[in-house]
Every structure is written in C-alpha cells, then in structure tokens.
Design an enzyme around this catalytic site. Structure first.
Site, PDB file in Angstrom:
ATOM      1  N   ARG A  21      -9.444   1.008   9.038  1.00  0.00           N
ATOM      2  CA  ARG A  21      -8.990  -0.331   9.395  1.00  0.00           C
ATOM      3  C   ARG A  21     -10.036  -1.089  10.203  1.00  0.00           C
ATOM      4  O   ARG A  21      -9.815  -2.231  10.597  1.00  0.00           O
ATOM      5  CB  ARG A  21      -7.743  -0.199  10.263  1.00  0.00           C
TER       6      ARG A  21
ATOM      7  N   ARG B 116      11.567  -2.010  11.096  1.00  0.00           N
ATOM      8  CA  ARG B 116      10.441  -1.644  11.965  1.00  0.00           C
ATOM      9  C   ARG B 116      10.277  -2.685  13.073  1.00  0.00           C
ATOM     10  O   ARG B 116      10.314  -3.882  12.802  1.00  0.00           O
ATOM     11  CB  ARG B 116       9.141  -1.561  11.139  1.00  0.00           C
TER      12      ARG B 116
ATOM     13  N   ARG C 107      -0.335  -9.002  13.460  1.00  0.00           N
ATOM     14  CA  ARG C 107      -0.914  -8.049  12.498  1.00  0.00           C
ATOM     15  C   ARG C 107      -1.804  -8.780  11.481  1.00  0.00           C
ATOM     16  O   ARG C 107      -2.856  -8.267  11.095  1.00  0.00           O
ATOM     17  CB  ARG C 107       0.208  -7.273  11.792  1.00  0.00           C
TER      18      ARG C 107
ATOM     19  N   LYS D 107       0.835  -1.212   0.000  1.00  0.00           N
ATOM     20  CA  LYS D 107       0.000   0.000   0.000  1.00  0.00           C
ATOM     21  C   LYS D 107       0.866   1.257   0.000  1.00  0.00           C
ATOM     22  O   LYS D 107       0.647   2.179  -0.791  1.00  0.00           O
ATOM     23  CB  LYS D 107      -0.922   0.017   1.239  1.00  0.00           C
TER      24      LYS D 107
ATOM     25  N   ARG E 254      12.057  -5.881   4.702  1.00  0.00           N
ATOM     26  CA  ARG E 254      11.885  -4.426   4.605  1.00  0.00           C
ATOM     27  C   ARG E 254      12.846  -3.693   5.550  1.00  0.00           C
ATOM     28  O   ARG E 254      13.054  -4.109   6.692  1.00  0.00           O
ATOM     29  CB  ARG E 254      10.448  -4.060   4.969  1.00  0.00           C
TER      30      ARG E 254
HETATM   31  P1  AP5 Z   1       4.917  -1.655   1.795  1.00  0.00           P
HETATM   32  O1  AP5 Z   1       4.600  -0.815   0.605  1.00  0.00           O
HETATM   33  O2  AP5 Z   1       5.663  -1.057   2.928  1.00  0.00           O
HETATM   34  O3  AP5 Z   1       3.603  -2.413   2.293  1.00  0.00           O
HETATM   35  P2  AP5 Z   1       2.366  -1.858   3.133  1.00  0.00           P
HETATM   36  O4  AP5 Z   1       1.143  -2.537   2.615  1.00  0.00           O
HETATM   37  O5  AP5 Z   1       2.367  -0.367   3.159  1.00  0.00           O
HETATM   38  O6  AP5 Z   1       2.755  -2.491   4.529  1.00  0.00           O
HETATM   39  P3  AP5 Z   1       2.729  -1.912   5.984  1.00  0.00           P
HETATM   40  O7  AP5 Z   1       3.446  -2.941   6.826  1.00  0.00           O
HETATM   41  O8  AP5 Z   1       3.281  -0.523   6.068  1.00  0.00           O
HETATM   42  O9  AP5 Z   1       1.231  -1.893   6.274  1.00  0.00           O
HETATM   43  P4  AP5 Z   1       0.507  -1.973   7.579  1.00  0.00           P
HETATM   44  O10 AP5 Z   1      -0.861  -1.675   7.147  1.00  0.00           O
HETATM   45  O11 AP5 Z   1       0.667  -3.218   8.363  1.00  0.00           O
HETATM   46  O12 AP5 Z   1       1.292  -0.885   8.481  1.00  0.00           O
HETATM   47  P5  AP5 Z   1       0.998   0.635   8.846  1.00  0.00           P
HETATM   48  O13 AP5 Z   1       2.273   1.342   8.828  1.00  0.00           O
HETATM   49  O14 AP5 Z   1      -0.158   1.163   8.091  1.00  0.00           O
HETATM   50  O15 AP5 Z   1       5.738  -2.928   1.246  1.00  0.00           O
HETATM   51  C1  AP5 Z   1       6.293  -3.877   2.142  1.00  0.00           C
HETATM   52  C2  AP5 Z   1       7.664  -4.312   1.611  1.00  0.00           C
HETATM   53  O16 AP5 Z   1       7.493  -5.017   0.384  1.00  0.00           O
HETATM   54  C3  AP5 Z   1       8.629  -3.147   1.310  1.00  0.00           C
HETATM   55  O17 AP5 Z   1       9.933  -3.514   1.658  1.00  0.00           O
HETATM   56  C4  AP5 Z   1       8.510  -2.956  -0.214  1.00  0.00           C
HETATM   57  O18 AP5 Z   1       9.720  -2.474  -0.776  1.00  0.00           O
HETATM   58  C5  AP5 Z   1       8.185  -4.362  -0.693  1.00  0.00           C
HETATM   59  N1  AP5 Z   1       7.270  -4.388  -1.825  1.00  0.00           N
HETATM   60  C6  AP5 Z   1       6.200  -3.568  -2.059  1.00  0.00           C
HETATM   61  N2  AP5 Z   1       5.571  -3.900  -3.198  1.00  0.00           N
HETATM   62  C7  AP5 Z   1       6.250  -4.983  -3.692  1.00  0.00           C
HETATM   63  C8  AP5 Z   1       6.091  -5.793  -4.858  1.00  0.00           C
HETATM   64  N3  AP5 Z   1       5.094  -5.582  -5.717  1.00  0.00           N
HETATM   65  N4  AP5 Z   1       6.964  -6.816  -5.050  1.00  0.00           N
HETATM   66  C9  AP5 Z   1       7.981  -7.049  -4.153  1.00  0.00           C
HETATM   67  N5  AP5 Z   1       8.184  -6.288  -3.032  1.00  0.00           N
HETATM   68  C10 AP5 Z   1       7.333  -5.282  -2.813  1.00  0.00           C
HETATM   69  O19 AP5 Z   1       0.484   0.491  10.360  1.00  0.00           O
HETATM   70  C11 AP5 Z   1       1.380   0.109  11.391  1.00  0.00           C
HETATM   71  C12 AP5 Z   1       0.634   0.072  12.711  1.00  0.00           C
HETATM   72  O20 AP5 Z   1       0.120   1.399  13.012  1.00  0.00           O
HETATM   73  C13 AP5 Z   1      -0.600  -0.830  12.798  1.00  0.00           C
HETATM   74  O21 AP5 Z   1      -0.266  -2.164  13.074  1.00  0.00           O
HETATM   75  C14 AP5 Z   1      -1.379  -0.149  13.938  1.00  0.00           C
HETATM   76  O22 AP5 Z   1      -0.816  -0.463  15.196  1.00  0.00           O
HETATM   77  C15 AP5 Z   1      -1.150   1.322  13.676  1.00  0.00           C
HETATM   78  N6  AP5 Z   1      -2.183   1.895  12.784  1.00  0.00           N
HETATM   79  C16 AP5 Z   1      -1.973   2.468  11.561  1.00  0.00           C
HETATM   80  N7  AP5 Z   1      -3.148   2.881  11.026  1.00  0.00           N
HETATM   81  C17 AP5 Z   1      -4.103   2.552  11.931  1.00  0.00           C
HETATM   82  C18 AP5 Z   1      -5.520   2.706  11.950  1.00  0.00           C
HETATM   83  N8  AP5 Z   1      -6.184   3.264  10.918  1.00  0.00           N
HETATM   84  N9  AP5 Z   1      -6.193   2.252  13.032  1.00  0.00           N
HETATM   85  C19 AP5 Z   1      -5.555   1.701  14.083  1.00  0.00           C
HETATM   86  N10 AP5 Z   1      -4.220   1.520  14.124  1.00  0.00           N
HETATM   87  C20 AP5 Z   1      -3.494   1.943  13.058  1.00  0.00           C
END
Ligand code: AP5
Length: 215
Positions: free
Chosen positions: A88, A161, A172, A13, A127
């Site tokens: 979420r 991270r 997660r 994402k 990552r």
């Molecule tokens: P990346 O693009 O980083 O993936 P992502 O889907 O953004 O993954 P996240 O881990 O950031 O998502 P998340 O939703 O768990 O975490 P968030 O930070 O929102 O890609 C991942 C890796 O793969 C990278 O190394 C990239 O280079 C590689 N990659 C990408 N595309 C690829 C491809 N096509 N092929 C190969 N490799 C690829 O949330 C973190 C925490 O914050 C949550 O757990 C929660 O505690 C809190 N939080 C955030 N938002 C909320 C909310 N709305 N409500 C409650 N808690 C929240």
C-alpha cells in the site's frame, strides 16, 4: 501464480480474491482481514492498529511488512498467492520485492481495478459482513441467499465495518491517492501492471482477471 490485486477502497479486491481462491486454489493474503482478526483476538498488534484503521489511516509499514513476511515464510501457498491490501506504500512494495527474492518467488501479475468514486461510496455504504465468520455481503449487490442468514456459516448476526462510516471512507480515499497510488508507476516500470474495469458485475470483473492470468 502470484498476483497482487490493487485498487481503491471498495474496488472489489476482497471479492475477486475470494473468487480466485475458490476457483483456482490460490491463497488469499488479505492484510485488512488479518488485522481485523487480530483485533477480534484482542492482540496488542490489533489493538494498536484499530485506532488507525477506524480513522481510515494506514498501519505503520514495518508492522505490515513483518506480517506479510511471516505469512510468506510459512510457505503454505503451494498454488500461489493473491495479495489483497498489500503493498500500500512504495516502501511496502520495495520490501515485498526483497522478500520474494529471498524466497525465490516472483510476481506474475499486478492488476489494478478501476472503479468510479461514486460507485465506491455506494459499495462501501452498503457493505455488511457476518459477525461470526466475516463473510462479506452488500445490501443491493450481494445479499445472503436466505435473508438474514449467513451463506457461509448460518449465523444471523451481521455488522458494518467502522471504517465504512462516511468520514473514514473519505480519509481512506485521500490516503489511497497520496500513499498507495504512487506504487502504480513502480509496477508500471517493471512492465507487470495491468488495468481492468472494475465497474461491471462481479462475474464480468472476474472474467477480465481470468483473461489476464490465463496468458
Ligand atoms: P470488497 O470486495 O470488500 O472491496 P475491497 O476492494 O476489498 O474493499 P476494502 O474496503 O476491503 O479495501 P480496503 O483496501 O480499503 O480495506 P482493507 O480491509 O484492505 O467490495 C466492497 C463491497 O462492494 C462489498 O459489499 C461487495 O459485495 C461489493 N462489490 C464487490 N464487487 C462488486 C461489483 N463488481 N459490483 C457491485 N458490488 C460489488 O484495509 C482496511 C484498513 O486496514 C486500512 O484502511 C488500513 O488501516 C489497514 N491496512 C490494511 N492493509 C494495510 C497495509 N498494507 N498497510 C497499512 N495499513 C493497512
């Protein structure tokens, strides 16, 4: 244009939101990045969120809804926004609808990125990001052009991270299945949910998204 990118942890994402932002000038609103910035600044909100995030749990709805409301109220998304990480939960999705109605905005597309769990595990395990500017990389799929030097800011210090540790990743996934997946029928009923295959290379995934938003 206003879109939501949905998908499990590691689906790509953030990667796709940044590509859309660069190419089309839409504003990425990434709740995870906002929370990590708040932790870095040592704010009470960040410190409250950190324990939950490190354990792979969600931050309370009311905090997240307030954070997004403030962001949308600033009105600096002239070319639209890409929500990455919000909503979420069903209450967050309902609150978002109310906020958008208040600001006379509408959602154009909700795009679900589907990726196999084995690939998600590999993506999260590999990552790493720049400690200074937060630019994200992957050990196999996206290394800095100049080994050990951040492409964006030139810094040479990288971090993993805390929530990419295997125990937190499994939590997660469980939270995604139990609390986030129920928002899919919510958007399906509205007729704006589209699903793409997130397994391909980054450019191939981007092309699928561009096909949807070009409609
Ligand atoms: P990346 O693009 O980083 O993936 P992502 O889907 O953004 O993954 P996240 O881990 O950031 O998502 P998340 O939703 O768990 O975490 P968030 O930070 O929102 O890609 C991942 C890796 O793969 C990278 O190394 C990239 O280079 C590689 N990659 C990408 N595309 C690829 C491809 N096509 N092929 C190969 N490799 C690829 O949330 C973190 C925490 O914050 C949550 O757990 C929660 O505690 C809190 N939080 C955030 N938002 C909320 C909310 N709305 N409500 C409650 N808690 C929240």
């Amino acid at each position: 244009m206003n879109i939501i990118l949905l998908g499990p942890p590691g689906a790509g994402k953030g990667t796709q939101a940044r590509m859309l932002e660069t190419k089309y000038g839409m504003t990425q609103i990434a709740t995870g990045d906002m929370l990590r910035a708040s932790i870095k600044r040592g704010e009470p909100l960040g410190l409250e969120a950190k324990k939950l995030m490190d354990a792979g749990k969600l931050v309370p709805d009311e905090l997240m809804i307030r954070m997004i409301d403030e962001c949308i109220s600033k009105g600096n998304c002239a070319k639209g926004f890409i929500l990455d990480g919000f909503p979420r939960t069903v209450p967050q999705a309902e609150a978002l609808d109310a906020m958008l109605a208040r600001h006379k905005l509408k959602l154009d597309h909700v795009i679900l990125m589907e990726v196999d769990e084995a690939a998600l595990v590999e993506r999260l395990a590999g990552r790493f990001s720049c400690r200074k500017c937060g630019a994200s990389y992957h050990e196999s799929y996206h290394r800095p052009a100049d080994e050990g030097v951040c492409d964006s800011c030139g810094a040479t210090d990288f971090v993993h991270r805390p929530d990419d540790r295997p125990e937190a990743v499994q939590k997660r996934f469980e939270v995604y299945r139990q609390q986030t997946a129920p928002i899919l029928p919510y958007y399906r009923r509205k007729g704006i949910l589209e699903t793409i295959n997130g397994m391909g290379e980054m450019d191939a995934v981007a092309r699928q998204i561009e096909t949807i938003i070009a409609v």
